[in-house]
Design a protein around this motif. Structure first.
Motif, PDB file in Angstrom:
ATOM      1  N   SER A  38      91.548  27.527 -32.890  1.00  0.00           N
ATOM      2  CA  SER A  38      90.186  27.222 -33.318  1.00  0.00           C
ATOM      3  C   SER A  38      89.329  26.769 -32.137  1.00  0.00           C
ATOM      4  CB  SER A  38      90.209  26.132 -34.397  1.00  0.00           C
ATOM      5  OG  SER A  38      88.905  25.810 -34.826  1.00  0.00           O
ATOM      6  N   VAL A  42      86.004  28.763 -30.659  1.00  0.00           N
ATOM      7  CA  VAL A  42      84.694  28.115 -30.561  1.00  0.00           C
ATOM      8  C   VAL A  42      84.206  28.118 -29.122  1.00  0.00           C
ATOM      9  CG1 VAL A  42      83.468  25.925 -30.820  1.00  0.00           C
ATOM     10  CG2 VAL A  42      85.020  26.697 -32.614  1.00  0.00           C
ATOM     11  N   PRO A 120      87.261  20.243 -40.328  1.00  0.00           N
ATOM     12  CA  PRO A 120      88.436  20.968 -39.839  1.00  0.00           C
ATOM     13  C   PRO A 120      89.566  20.852 -40.860  1.00  0.00           C
ATOM     14  CG  PRO A 120      87.520  19.544 -38.125  1.00  0.00           C
ATOM     15  CD  PRO A 120      86.822  19.182 -39.408  1.00  0.00           C
ATOM     16  N   THR A 297      88.162  28.847 -37.931  1.00  0.00           N
ATOM     17  CA  THR A 297      87.288  27.734 -37.562  1.00  0.00           C
ATOM     18  C   THR A 297      86.590  27.260 -38.833  1.00  0.00           C
ATOM     19  OG1 THR A 297      85.432  29.226 -37.075  1.00  0.00           O
ATOM     20  CG2 THR A 297      86.881  28.639 -35.238  1.00  0.00           C
TER      21      THR A 297
END
Length: 367
Positions: A38, A42, A120, A297
């Motif tokens: 993740s 990002v 998250p 994500t």
């Protein structure tokens, strides 16, 4: 958990929302690899945005002068899409015997979507919260899991159908090998579906499949709950109206959910004065939704924006146009929904706690 488009993603054990009906639960912890992946995705999206900052600035200028009427139409399409999603879940729960107001189901869907799309690993927390809310209103964990699993299956099926239609409509204009891969996958899935429909006619196959299924269910409490819920849901439907007709309205709602959301994307392009790449818009939209459904994500941040913009460029838009359309679509379909969803979450959570406190006081008064 059901994501924004209805796909079943996370479930909770009966020790979570089922026992005690809590508003939230721990859910399953994410594997460390997920966190690393993740963070990498990002960071890659941020680096790409910096590298394309000139196109990003041009896109922001285009968004600043978007026409109000098409923007209102796009917002309406998105609202109708969410209505289809909530109605899909509500109708499946109703088929199983649950009695909920549609407006309440819509508020819960928005709230769960906000939690899943912001935190998250939020899908696990949103699942526990949603199941807890349903339990408070008399919906069993088994029925809730079954209804949301069926909703996810219907959403996945109709999304794949849109991809197939898009690939056929785009001809040879799609990414290299995509048309062949999708058509072969479609043929395999149709063959498997036909095989699954024919094999149960054999008593021997039915007995063996049932034994294997029950054996697996005994080892997995989560699967056992879903299995029990699916059985109850199918039994309720058969008693009310046998055949396939009861399942057609939910399937229509699942398809309408996707089509209206795709219409929001098209209306965003219209509002920006960008020519819609009709031959590839369904393919770009479907592949983007599939990538976002992986939840690599929170809310698919970075993945949805990058994949949708890249696919729109592939089908003929300039980079700044593709970025502008993508950002405007994400504002309407993701960012604008977060404050609405969290407001719904706060309202439902505090209302549930007030009801619990009132129930405790009444029990104490009676005793």
């Amino acid at each position: 958990m059901v994501n924004k488009r209805g796909g079943a993603e996370e479930t909770v054990d009966s020790g979570g929302a089922d026992s005690g009906g809590a508003d939230s639960g721990p859910g399953r912890a994410r594997h460390p690899v997920w966190w690393v992946l993740s963070a990498v995705l990002v960071a890659a999206a941020v680096a790409l945005a910096v590298d394309r900052r000139h196109d990003l600035v041009l896109a922001l200028h285009q968004i600043a002068v978007v026409r109000p009427a098409p923007l209102a139409v796009a917002a309406l399409f998105e609202a109708l899409s969410l209505t289809c999603l909530a109605t899909l879940q509500w109708r499946l729960l109703k088929l199983g015997g649950a009695r909920l107001r549609l407006a309440l189901m819509g508020a819960m869907a928005l709230a769960a979507n906000a939690v899943a799309g912001t935190l998250p690993g939020g899908a696990a927390f949103a699942a526990a919260w949603l199941y807890g809310q349903l339990r408070r209103r008399g919906v069993s964990l088994a029925l809730a899991g079954a209804a949301l699993a069926v909703a996810g299956l219907m959403s996945a099926t109709t999304l794949f159908l849109l991809l197939v239609v898009g690939v056929l409509a785009s001809g040879r204009a799609g990414p290299s090998g995509l048309r062949t891969a999708v058509l072969w996958l479609t043929a395999v899935l149709v063959a498997l579906a036909a095989l699954a429909a024919l094999l149960p006619r054999s008593a021997f196959v039915r007995r063996r499949a049932w034994r294997i299924w029950r054996r697996v269910g005994v080892r997995s409490r989560r699967l056992w709950n879903v299995e029990d819920g699916l059985y109850r849901l199918a039994r309720e439907v058969r008693e009310v109206r046998p055949g396939v007709r009861p399942w057609l309205p939910p399937l229509t709602l699942a398809l309408g959910n996707w089509l209206l959301d795709a219409a929001c994307l098209v209306a965003c392009a219209w509002g920006l004065g960008v020519a819609v790449p009709w031959r590839g818009v369904l393919v770009a939209y479907s592949l983007t939704q599939m990538s976002g459904a992986l939840r690599l994500t929170p809310g698919g941040l970075g993945i949805v924006e990058t994949s949708l913009a890249a696919l729109l460029v592939f089908y003929g838009l300039h980079a700044d146009q593709a970025i502008a359309v993508t950002l405007l679509y994400r504002i309407l379909s993701y960012w604008a929904l977060q404050p609405i969803g969290w407001t719904s979450w706060l309202g439902l959570t505090f209302a549930a706690r007030r009801r619990d406190a009132r129930t405790v006081r009444e029990r104490r008064a009676r005793s």
